[in-house]
Design a protein around this motif. Sequence first.
Motif, PDB file in Angstrom:
ATOM      1  N   VAL A 330       0.836  -1.203   0.000  1.00 54.38           N
ATOM      2  CA  VAL A 330       0.000   0.000   0.000  1.00 54.38           C
ATOM      3  C   VAL A 330       0.870   1.253   0.000  1.00 54.38           C
ATOM      4  N   GLY A 331       1.977   1.222   0.772  1.00 58.72           N
ATOM      5  CA  GLY A 331       2.849   2.392   0.850  1.00 58.72           C
ATOM      6  C   GLY A 331       3.576   2.691  -0.439  1.00 58.72           C
ATOM      7  N   LEU A 332       3.867   1.662  -1.231  1.00 58.67           N
ATOM      8  CA  LEU A 332       4.587   1.859  -2.493  1.00 58.67           C
ATOM      9  C   LEU A 332       3.668   2.192  -3.664  1.00 58.67           C
ATOM     10  N   TRP A 333       2.357   2.101  -3.447  1.00 60.05           N
ATOM     11  CA  TRP A 333       1.434   2.395  -4.544  1.00 60.05           C
ATOM     12  C   TRP A 333       1.594   3.856  -4.980  1.00 60.05           C
ATOM     13  N   PRO A 334       1.758   4.113  -6.294  1.00 62.18           N
ATOM     14  CA  PRO A 334       2.061   5.485  -6.743  1.00 62.18           C
ATOM     15  C   PRO A 334       0.961   6.479  -6.397  1.00 62.18           C
ATOM     16  N   GLY A 335       1.376   7.742  -6.247  1.00 61.53           N
ATOM     17  CA  GLY A 335       0.426   8.810  -5.971  1.00 61.53           C
ATOM     18  C   GLY A 335      -0.428   9.147  -7.174  1.00 61.53           C
ATOM     19  N   ARG A 336      -1.348  10.081  -6.974  1.00 61.80           N
ATOM     20  CA  ARG A 336      -2.319  10.394  -8.028  1.00 61.80           C
ATOM     21  C   ARG A 336      -1.769  11.356  -9.069  1.00 61.80           C
ATOM     22  N   THR A 337      -0.976  12.323  -8.637  1.00 63.09           N
ATOM     23  CA  THR A 337      -0.513  13.349  -9.567  1.00 63.09           C
ATOM     24  C   THR A 337       0.874  13.007 -10.106  1.00 63.09           C
ATOM     25  N   ARG A 338       1.197  13.609 -11.235  1.00 61.79           N
ATOM     26  CA  ARG A 338       2.504  13.369 -11.848  1.00 61.79           C
ATOM     27  C   ARG A 338       3.629  13.867 -10.949  1.00 61.79           C
ATOM     28  N   ARG A 386      -2.336   5.712   4.313  1.00 62.06           N
ATOM     29  CA  ARG A 386      -3.258   5.416   3.208  1.00 62.06           C
ATOM     30  C   ARG A 386      -4.445   4.586   3.675  1.00 62.06           C
ATOM     31  N   PHE A 387      -4.213   3.685   4.620  1.00 54.65           N
ATOM     32  CA  PHE A 387      -5.345   2.965   5.193  1.00 54.65           C
ATOM     33  C   PHE A 387      -6.305   3.950   5.863  1.00 54.65           C
ATOM     34  N   GLY A 388      -5.739   4.981   6.495  1.00 56.56           N
ATOM     35  CA  GLY A 388      -6.587   6.022   7.079  1.00 56.56           C
ATOM     36  C   GLY A 388      -7.382   6.765   6.028  1.00 56.56           C
ATOM     37  N   GLU A 389      -6.742   7.045   4.888  1.00 61.36           N
ATOM     38  CA  GLU A 389      -7.444   7.727   3.800  1.00 61.36           C
ATOM     39  C   GLU A 389      -8.568   6.848   3.240  1.00 61.36           C
ATOM     40  N   MET A 390      -8.301   5.542   3.142  1.00 64.64           N
ATOM     41  CA  MET A 390      -9.353   4.626   2.674  1.00 64.64           C
ATOM     42  C   MET A 390     -10.545   4.638   3.625  1.00 64.64           C
ATOM     43  N   PHE A 391     -10.245   4.641   4.918  1.00 63.03           N
ATOM     44  CA  PHE A 391     -11.323   4.680   5.909  1.00 63.03           C
ATOM     45  C   PHE A 391     -12.122   5.974   5.781  1.00 63.03           C
ATOM     46  N   THR A 392     -11.429   7.076   5.507  1.00 63.21           N
ATOM     47  CA  THR A 392     -12.107   8.363   5.346  1.00 63.21           C
ATOM     48  C   THR A 392     -13.080   8.327   4.177  1.00 63.21           C
ATOM     49  N   ARG A 393     -12.620   7.764   3.058  1.00 62.62           N
ATOM     50  CA  ARG A 393     -13.498   7.718   1.888  1.00 62.62           C
ATOM     51  C   ARG A 393     -14.690   6.797   2.124  1.00 62.62           C
ATOM     52  N   LEU A 394     -14.466   5.698   2.838  1.00 61.14           N
ATOM     53  CA  LEU A 394     -15.569   4.780   3.115  1.00 61.14           C
ATOM     54  C   LEU A 394     -16.567   5.379   4.103  1.00 61.14           C
ATOM     55  N   LYS A 397     -19.104  11.466   5.132  1.00 55.24           N
ATOM     56  CA  LYS A 397     -19.359  12.574   6.040  1.00 55.24           C
ATOM     57  C   LYS A 397     -19.854  12.117   7.407  1.00 55.24           C
ATOM     58  N   ARG A 398     -20.060  10.832   7.561  1.00 51.71           N
ATOM     59  CA  ARG A 398     -20.593  10.359   8.840  1.00 51.71           C
ATOM     60  C   ARG A 398     -19.568  10.481   9.961  1.00 51.71           C
ATOM     61  N   VAL A 399     -18.274  10.467   9.609  1.00 53.08           N
ATOM     62  CA  VAL A 399     -17.227  10.546  10.622  1.00 53.08           C
ATOM     63  C   VAL A 399     -16.347  11.754  10.322  1.00 53.08           C
ATOM     64  N   LYS A 400     -16.119  12.580  11.310  1.00 47.07           N
ATOM     65  CA  LYS A 400     -15.233  13.726  11.153  1.00 47.07           C
ATOM     66  C   LYS A 400     -13.799  13.250  11.397  1.00 47.07           C
ATOM     67  N   THR A 401     -13.137  12.871  10.309  1.00 46.12           N
ATOM     68  CA  THR A 401     -11.833  12.215  10.420  1.00 46.12           C
ATOM     69  C   THR A 401     -10.757  13.136  10.964  1.00 46.12           C
ATOM     70  N   ARG A 402     -10.904  14.439  10.770  1.00 46.53           N
ATOM     71  CA  ARG A 402      -9.882  15.338  11.302  1.00 46.53           C
ATOM     72  C   ARG A 402      -9.833  15.272  12.820  1.00 46.53           C
ATOM     73  N   ARG A 403     -11.005  15.128  13.424  1.00 47.60           N
ATOM     74  CA  ARG A 403     -11.034  15.015  14.878  1.00 47.60           C
ATOM     75  C   ARG A 403     -10.480  13.671  15.343  1.00 47.60           C
ATOM     76  N   LEU A 404     -10.571  12.663  14.480  1.00 43.05           N
ATOM     77  CA  LEU A 404     -10.067  11.344  14.851  1.00 43.05           C
ATOM     78  C   LEU A 404      -8.565  11.208  14.636  1.00 43.05           C
ATOM     79  N   ALA A 405      -7.984  12.049  13.771  1.00 44.50           N
ATOM     80  CA  ALA A 405      -6.577  11.877  13.395  1.00 44.50           C
ATOM     81  C   ALA A 405      -5.658  11.940  14.609  1.00 44.50           C
ATOM     82  N   GLY A 406      -5.880  12.925  15.487  1.00 38.46           N
ATOM     83  CA  GLY A 406      -5.026  13.066  16.668  1.00 38.46           C
ATOM     84  C   GLY A 406      -5.109  11.869  17.596  1.00 38.46           C
TER      85      GLY A 406
END
Length: 553
Positions: A330-338, A386-394, A397-406
């Motif tokens: 997952v960590g080696l998967w390329p990013g979205r932008t060039r 990235r696993f955190g980002e996947m959880f955010t997308r799943l 809006k039901r979960v405020k991920t910024r508050r959970l990050a800390g």
Amino acid sequence: MIYAVIFFTVALLVRSAYVLKAAPQFDMDNERYIFLARALSAGDFRQAVHFHYPPLLPLAIALGKLLAGNFESASRAVAVLASSLTIFPVYYIARWIFGRKTALMACSFLALRFFSLTSFYLAEQLANLLIYLGILSGLLALKKKNGRLFFVSGLIYGLGFLAKPEAEAYFLLFLIIAAAVLSWRIRTTSGEQAPKPQRFRSAALALLGLLAGYFLAAAPYLAAYHRTTGIFSFNPKARTLFILHNLYIPRYAQYSIQQDEKGFFTPAQRIYMEGDEIPLKGSPLLILWNNRDSFPKIYFRRLGLSLRHIVAGYYLQSIAPWLWPVLMLVGLWPGRTRESRLREFYLHLFALVPIFSVPLFSAEFPRFYFSMTPWFMLVMGRGVARFGEMFTRLAGKRVKTRRLAGPVLAIFSAALLGFAVRDIKSARPEKAYWDEVNYRRELAQKLKQLLPPGCRFMAELENQSLWYLAGLAPARQEILPMDELERVVIFAIQTGCKYLVFHPSIYPGRYQELNSLLEPGFSFPHLKPVFRGTSPGGNVYVIYEIDEVKCGR
């Protein structure tokens, strides 16, 4: 910045606690670094310059001794501090390439995993710090197109070379990357932004600045090697090891008896004790050309063995075996932008340096993969983020991920800290090892009393070395060659060794021809037994006087 400081503090405390609690073994290379530091402190620059063990770590140890009180503690402190300071370049590399979340996760891993390595391989810690500072500085230089930053990058890599010559490979890679990027910019930048001659001049000055910075640090050391040996080399250590491992057969040929215009010697003595002052015949390029048909097979066989060593013996023990391959993928998967993909590619290229350079020499140097540790932690941190980002997308809006990050970061770091505390609590000084060292120290002092001024002795190069424990210069000990006893005795006479010290080798297969020296009542021409004892670990030690040697009289 505050997060980097926090993780640095945690890393420093964890590493310090481990070193104090575990009292780890002392690597034999560290003995030479400490000897060189002592020579520097005494102003003995003739003995302080060694071409297999460069001067930056001895200088740091000599300075650290002013605070630590003794050289051994200073050497540990320098390694712990350098390893902890590596948090800073890793944090900013991760932040600028992957983002803040990855930076925090990566620093958690780096601060709380692999901390035991800082107590064994001291020079690697200082080299790692400078390598990743060079990677960071190079990233900034390419981004900001600043000629001064290219000079600073070269200077940092030059200092890395003076910490560990293997760091030169990272400089060569960055030089290639910089040349490629600057050439691409010359071709793609429009004439309205800058005329082509001006673009070419700026690129040339940047590369010259990079080279100037590197050789400002490295050139005096390389010039001293040329003046001493008459050999011109950009990397004396790499040249010696390449020739030794690819031209000299069998495996332990560095312990074989040879002769040149200076007399009889073993390559190991010239390399480890005398500092690569050895006239090895041939050159790396000539060896590669003469073995162009067979070397590729040898190289890829070594590559497979090296990867197996590092994966099975290192990474699989670092994190749960089922977890790290997932995080790695997952960590080696390329990013979205060039742009993000190019930055990631820049970072991952440096991880390939030890993977592809180590097999040029041997399949048995897994310690040189330790420079990959910060990179590995970066990839692991990226995988978690990235696993955190996947959880955010799943979650949407039901979960405020910024508050959970800390809280998530706090729980994650607390779990790693818990594992670190567990490992520190379970760490114990290796009693058998230190009992053996204490016995060897007594033996070394006895040998020192027996040894007349100007005389030398012959002994194996294992555990803590007898020359070091006796407080002698390395040149007073001749490394015991692997040969028949008769040839060993003749060699001892030829090299002026008054005493021969022997005990069972800790390495299977070494010195089997000499085990008869341990038998009670053993006799041999020119050998007179003067000491026989048994260590707490049950190892028999014997000292023989060689009556034919008349040194010191």
